[in-house]
Motif scaffolding. Structure first.
Motif, mmCIF file in Angstrom:
data_model
loop_
_atom_site.group_PDB
_atom_site.id
_atom_site.type_symbol
_atom_site.label_atom_id
_atom_site.label_comp_id
_atom_site.label_asym_id
_atom_site.label_seq_id
_atom_site.Cartn_x
_atom_site.Cartn_y
_atom_site.Cartn_z
ATOM 1 N N VAL A 9 -6.162 7.987 -6.373
ATOM 2 C CA VAL A 9 -6.981 7.584 -7.517
ATOM 3 C C VAL A 9 -8.449 7.679 -7.111
ATOM 4 C CG1 VAL A 9 -5.200 6.103 -8.512
ATOM 5 C CG2 VAL A 9 -6.815 5.134 -6.909
ATOM 6 N N LYS B 51 7.682 10.419 6.497
ATOM 7 C CA LYS B 51 7.424 9.134 5.834
ATOM 8 C C LYS B 51 8.721 8.360 5.856
ATOM 9 C CE LYS B 51 3.606 10.158 2.829
ATOM 10 N NZ LYS B 51 2.660 9.111 3.215
ATOM 11 N N ARG B 52 8.630 7.091 5.517
ATOM 12 C CA ARG B 52 9.852 6.314 5.581
ATOM 13 C C ARG B 52 10.823 6.761 4.483
ATOM 14 N NH1 ARG B 52 12.994 2.232 4.170
ATOM 15 N NH2 ARG B 52 13.649 0.722 5.712
ATOM 16 N N TYR C 15 -9.314 2.925 4.020
ATOM 17 C CA TYR C 15 -8.837 1.643 3.474
ATOM 18 C C TYR C 15 -9.835 0.527 3.771
ATOM 19 C CZ TYR C 15 -4.412 4.035 2.893
ATOM 20 O OH TYR C 15 -3.446 4.918 2.500
ATOM 21 N N ARG D 156 0.052 9.433 -5.022
ATOM 22 C CA ARG D 156 -0.662 10.408 -4.200
ATOM 23 C C ARG D 156 0.346 11.325 -3.506
ATOM 24 N NH1 ARG D 156 -5.145 8.314 -0.013
ATOM 25 N NH2 ARG D 156 -3.332 7.624 1.175
ATOM 26 N N THR D 157 1.400 10.702 -2.929
ATOM 27 C CA THR D 157 2.451 11.490 -2.285
ATOM 28 C C THR D 157 3.801 10.895 -2.689
ATOM 29 O OG1 THR D 157 0.981 11.685 -0.376
ATOM 30 C CG2 THR D 157 3.255 12.393 -0.061
ATOM 31 N N PHE E 274 0.111 -1.757 4.285
ATOM 32 C CA PHE E 274 -0.408 -2.723 5.258
ATOM 33 C C PHE E 274 -1.195 -2.003 6.341
ATOM 34 C CE2 PHE E 274 3.368 -4.103 3.187
ATOM 35 C CZ PHE E 274 3.053 -5.392 2.795
ATOM 36 N N ILE F 71 -0.624 1.267 -8.007
ATOM 37 C CA ILE F 71 -1.105 2.337 -7.123
ATOM 38 C C ILE F 71 -0.213 2.359 -5.888
ATOM 39 C CG2 ILE F 71 -3.023 3.201 -5.736
ATOM 40 C CD1 ILE F 71 -4.955 1.863 -7.621
ATOM 41 N N GLY F 72 0.363 3.517 -5.601
ATOM 42 C CA GLY F 72 1.226 3.654 -4.429
ATOM 43 C C GLY F 72 2.657 3.923 -4.830
ATOM 44 N N THR F 73 3.305 4.774 -4.040
ATOM 45 C CA THR F 73 4.710 5.101 -4.305
ATOM 46 C C THR F 73 5.498 5.125 -2.990
ATOM 47 O OG1 THR F 73 4.034 7.430 -4.301
ATOM 48 C CG2 THR F 73 4.383 6.402 -6.457
ATOM 49 N N MET G 4 14.353 -5.809 -1.597
ATOM 50 C CA MET G 4 15.649 -5.843 -0.916
ATOM 51 C C MET G 4 15.542 -5.031 0.354
ATOM 52 S SD MET G 4 17.672 -3.471 -3.637
ATOM 53 C CE MET G 4 16.806 -2.277 -4.627
ATOM 54 N N THR H 246 -0.173 -0.576 -1.880
ATOM 55 C CA THR H 246 -0.844 0.347 -0.969
ATOM 56 C C THR H 246 -0.599 0.022 0.497
ATOM 57 O OG1 THR H 246 -2.803 -0.974 -1.483
ATOM 58 C CG2 THR H 246 -2.659 1.176 -2.504
ATOM 59 N N ILE I 102 -11.953 2.746 -2.487
ATOM 60 C CA ILE I 102 -12.473 3.666 -3.509
ATOM 61 C C ILE I 102 -13.633 3.003 -4.260
ATOM 62 C CG2 ILE I 102 -10.433 5.102 -3.926
ATOM 63 C CD1 ILE I 102 -9.552 3.084 -5.995
ATOM 64 N N ALA J 83 7.787 2.710 0.041
ATOM 65 C CA ALA J 83 9.076 1.995 -0.020
ATOM 66 C C ALA J 83 9.005 0.755 -0.908
ATOM 67 C CB ALA J 83 9.508 1.608 1.389
HETATM 68 P P1 NDP Z 1 3.183 2.369 2.366
HETATM 69 O O1 NDP Z 1 2.056 2.397 3.328
HETATM 70 O O2 NDP Z 1 4.440 2.994 2.760
HETATM 71 O O3 NDP Z 1 2.759 3.014 0.984
HETATM 72 C C1 NDP Z 1 1.464 2.890 0.468
HETATM 73 C C2 NDP Z 1 1.364 3.754 -0.752
HETATM 74 O O4 NDP Z 1 0.057 3.665 -1.295
HETATM 75 C C3 NDP Z 1 1.595 5.234 -0.450
HETATM 76 O O5 NDP Z 1 2.379 5.788 -1.465
HETATM 77 C C4 NDP Z 1 0.181 5.796 -0.447
HETATM 78 O O6 NDP Z 1 0.127 7.178 -0.702
HETATM 79 C C5 NDP Z 1 -0.405 4.986 -1.575
HETATM 80 N N1 NDP Z 1 -1.858 5.037 -1.619
HETATM 81 C C6 NDP Z 1 -2.749 4.614 -0.694
HETATM 82 N N2 NDP Z 1 -4.000 4.863 -1.092
HETATM 83 C C7 NDP Z 1 -3.917 5.446 -2.298
HETATM 84 C C8 NDP Z 1 -4.853 5.946 -3.223
HETATM 85 N N3 NDP Z 1 -6.171 5.906 -2.966
HETATM 86 N N4 NDP Z 1 -4.394 6.470 -4.380
HETATM 87 C C9 NDP Z 1 -3.087 6.522 -4.643
HETATM 88 N N5 NDP Z 1 -2.145 6.085 -3.801
HETATM 89 C C10 NDP Z 1 -2.557 5.549 -2.643
HETATM 90 O O7 NDP Z 1 3.411 0.809 2.007
HETATM 91 P P2 NDP Z 1 4.721 0.089 1.424
HETATM 92 O O8 NDP Z 1 4.335 -1.307 1.155
HETATM 93 O O9 NDP Z 1 5.335 0.878 0.343
HETATM 94 O O10 NDP Z 1 5.743 0.131 2.628
HETATM 95 C C11 NDP Z 1 5.352 -0.301 3.929
HETATM 96 C C12 NDP Z 1 6.552 -0.371 4.835
HETATM 97 O O11 NDP Z 1 7.279 -1.552 4.571
HETATM 98 C C13 NDP Z 1 7.576 0.736 4.665
HETATM 99 O O12 NDP Z 1 7.215 1.920 5.291
HETATM 100 C C14 NDP Z 1 8.784 0.111 5.296
HETATM 101 O O13 NDP Z 1 8.730 0.214 6.690
HETATM 102 C C15 NDP Z 1 8.640 -1.347 4.892
HETATM 103 N N6 NDP Z 1 9.512 -1.621 3.727
HETATM 104 C C16 NDP Z 1 10.851 -1.737 3.982
HETATM 105 C C17 NDP Z 1 11.735 -1.965 2.977
HETATM 106 C C18 NDP Z 1 13.193 -2.072 3.312
HETATM 107 O O14 NDP Z 1 14.018 -1.859 2.483
HETATM 108 N N7 NDP Z 1 13.593 -2.412 4.536
HETATM 109 C C19 NDP Z 1 11.293 -2.104 1.590
HETATM 110 C C20 NDP Z 1 9.859 -1.994 1.419
HETATM 111 C C21 NDP Z 1 9.010 -1.752 2.475
HETATM 112 P P3 NDP Z 1 0.270 8.247 0.506
HETATM 113 O O15 NDP Z 1 1.722 8.334 0.796
HETATM 114 O O16 NDP Z 1 -0.320 9.481 -0.011
HETATM 115 O O17 NDP Z 1 -0.504 7.690 1.670
#
Ligand code: NDP
Length: 609
Positions: free
Chosen positions: A424, A397-398, A41, A277-278, A450, A252-254, A118, A448, A212, A256
């Motif tokens: 990607v 994962k969460r 990153y 990605r996952t 934090f 990009i990203g799936t 939310m 993506t 990337i 929470a």
């Molecule tokens: P995450 O770190 O959970 O997700 C980042 C996403 O980016 C992942 O899906 C990751 O894939 C993807 N990613 C990173 N690099 C690439 C790449 N090169 N190509 C494709 N995909 C990529 O961040 P979030 O912002 O979604 O969530 C962070 C945290 O915030 C959560 O875990 C949670 O604790 C909190 N949150 C809480 C909520 C609540 O309801 N209380 C709501 C939203 C967030 P991969 O999984 O493969 O790494």
């Protein structure tokens, strides 16, 4: 996995092959392991710093710098800072200054205003100080604007706006031994002193981008989910993204965050491409408005009782009643303490540790099978459904909860671009390349996440200079060193709130509340004794670090088998940089007992001068 016949009777019919699932999970993990770990990153600074500009304030803010002294400086106005401020006010502290880089209180709820934002932890537990403020949330799970407004109300109630410095980032913090004060400087030219400081900067506050090729080269519109650009998309956090009607949008990203905003993007964008990605595990959410009759029936003290009931259940403890009764407590009822207790009751003996682990693994496979079956039930295209199924244990994962996310892929304008664990490949001026194909886009959104696992001082943006000129980055060069996560030797009168060697709770504010109460106890006690300076002894700190490290071994084994993510330092479990790697491994219930016992024993290991 050879399941003992005795246990088989308890778990009932197993309509899956645990060994095959285990092998599949490991294969999916291996596909995603990569050599560069968290270095994949890039930090959001220099050419990328526009990604963290605050879109929610009017440009051009200015004020006169301050050159004064306060008793308590709190760094950060999110839930940690708010709880700290509230507990200090209750303890009679008058001179409190919150310093916050955002335009207002709220922390993560200030920044994360993306459509659909939310909280998926029950609001009656999650929103702090409900009884103190006489407030009842509108829904079982609150939407982000309500949580932001509640944060502001806490700040008003406890007079935390008085003396606060908003849109202000700290640039330096130095301990002045002669004066026994911290000297704090900021990017607004302030230079003020504080007897105490509480660091409440939050664990997930610095956005990150994938490193990337071409990351800076996309010429369309782009932003990170924590700085949603409604001027471009139109609408607000409840949806209505009319600006996207004629736009090809990529996200990009799936994780929470994406789970919550993708349904809105799918509803409004002309075309939506979700680059995965996952996949996340996405279970039922079941939100509902608050029942006024139930709210009226609550007795004083209800919130504390509810928070404790929830926390005990989701920490693997036993409770006669499950007051919250939702996806979280369901997971834990099946996976941890209660399930094991039930099994041991049926067997008429205590379970051995391997038996407990076996039961938990089986329950986990079963739960994740349900989550995967839900994908098949909700997504019409079989290939898309297959790609959306998560293959890992639930807490790798969460866990996510959403009732519209999966169905979004049934829309004709929405395409899931599954990258089979590779991510990607690169950005071009016109879009994103994945699986060897370029997807042309007008707008690219980074969901993506934090920075986690980078150094504390890098995330804070400055170093802290403690007694004798030793910096925090030097003190923590070989890993965190604290007593109870809250104080560090050589950093007098400085408290670290959040997740530095403390215990985490599913409802994060509960952990913050314990920490804030604990700090308020310490400073009240030393104030009564007329003491000016406190810090843990080097011996007490060392003993605690050893305890943290020996307890961490338990969790490490679990995370080694997990698919990469910020929970396990992107699969590099050994480097102790994962979110959980330096947490108190015996769990929050035990940790809170440790804190209580320490207070009752009159704070052993704390040196007072
Ligand atoms: P995450 O770190 O959970 O997700 C980042 C996403 O980016 C992942 O899906 C990751 O894939 C993807 N990613 C990173 N690099 C690439 C790449 N090169 N190509 C494709 N995909 C990529 O961040 P979030 O912002 O979604 O969530 C962070 C945290 O915030 C959560 O875990 C949670 O604790 C909190 N949150 C809480 C909520 C609540 O309801 N209380 C709501 C939203 C967030 P991969 O999984 O493969 O790494």
């Amino acid at each position: 996995m050879s399941i003992q016949p005795e246990l088989l009777e308890i778990v009932g019919e197993i309509d899956f092959d645990p060994d095959a699932l285990h092998a599949k999970y490991l294969a999916e993990r291996d596909k995603r392991l990569r050599g560069d770990g968290i270095d994949q990153y890039v930090a959001v600074k220099a050419e990328f710093s526009h990604y963290i500009d605050d879109p929610y304030v009017e440009p051009g803010f200015s004020r006169e710098p301050v050159f004064d002294e306060v008793e308590f400086a709190i760094v950060g106005g999110g839930f940690g800072g708010l709880m700290m401020g509230a507990r200090l006010r209750e303890a009679g502290f008058d001179s409190i200054r919150v310093v916050e880089s955002a335009g207002d209180f709220g922390g993560t709820w200030y920044w994360n205003r993306y459509p659909g934002a939310m909280c998926d932890v029950e609001s009656y537990c999650y929103l702090p100080l409900l009884e103190e403020l006489g407030y009842m949330p509108k829904h079982k799970y609150s939407f982000a604007p309500e949580i932001l407004e509640h944060s502001r109300n806490i700040a008003r109630h406890y007079r935390l706006y008085d003396d606060a410095l908003m849109q202000t980032s700290i640039t330096g913090m130095v301990w002045d031994e002669a004066d026994q004060r911290w000297e704090i400087s900021t990017d607004r030219g302030d230079r003020f002193k504080a007897r105490y400081v509480a660091m409440a900067n939050g664990p997930l506050s610095r956005p990150k981008l994938p490193g990337i090729p071409g990351i800076g080269g996309f010429k369309g519109h782009t932003f990170h989910t924590s700085r949603w650009d409604y001027r471009y998309t139109g609408g607000d956090s409840s949806g209505g993204l009319v600006g996207l009607k004629d736009k090809r949008v990529g996200i990009i990203g799936t994780g929470a965050t994406a789970i919550q905003c993708v349904p809105h993007l799918g509803e409004w964008a002309k075309e939506l491409y979700v680059f995965q990605r996952t996949p996340s595990s996405v279970d039922v959410r079941n939100n509902a408005p608050t029942d006024p009759q139930w709210a009226a029936s609550l007795e004083p003290g209800w919130q504390k009782a509810r928070m404790e009931n929830f926390n005990i259940l989701v920490s693997g403890g036993d409770q006669d009643e499950d007051l919250v009764h939702d996806g979280w407590t369901d997971i834990f009822r099946n996976l941890t303490g209660n399930a094991a207790k039930e099994a041991s009751r049926k067997l008429g003996r205590r379970l051995t540790s391997p038996e407990k682990a076996e039961l938990m693994a089986l329950a986990d496979y079963r739960k994740m099978n349900q989550v995967r079956a839900r994908v098949d039930a909700l997504v019409s295209d079989p290939a898309t459904a297959a790609a959306l199924k998560p293959w890992y244990r639930q807490f790798c994962k969460r866990p996510c909860f959403h009732d519209d996310y999966l169905q979004t892929y049934n829309r004709p304008n929405v395409t899931l671009v599954d990258t089979h664990g590779r991510g990607v490949e690169r950005l071009t001026e016109g879009g994103v390349v994945a699986n060897g194909r370029e997807y042309g886009l007008d707008c690219l959104i980074f969901a993506t996440g934090f920075e986690v696992g980078t150094s504390y001082t890098r995330r804070a943006g400055y170093d802290i200079v403690g007694r004798g000129g030793v910096t925090l980055s030097e003190h923590w060069a070989d890993g965190l060193r604290t007593l109870h996560g809250l104080t560090a030797n050589g950093f007098p009168n400085c408290f670290f709130l959040g997740f530095t060697q403390t215990a985490i709770t599913i409802s994060v504010p509960q952990a913050l509340n314990e920490q804030a109460n604990h700090v308020a106890h310490i400073v009240s006690a030393v104030r009564e004794r007329g003491v000016g300076v406190l810090e843990p002894t080097a011996e007490a700190e060392e003993a605690y670090v050893q305890e943290i490290r020996s307890l961490a071994r338990l969790g490490r084994r679990f995370y080694e088998e997990c698919t990469p993510g910020y929970y396990n330092s992107e699969g590099e479990t050994e480097n102790r940089k994962g979110f959980f790697s330096d947490m108190y491994g015996a769990g929050p219930l035990r940790f809170f007992e440790v804190l209580k016992a320490w207070r009752e024993a009159d704070m052993p290991g704390l040196s007072l001068r």
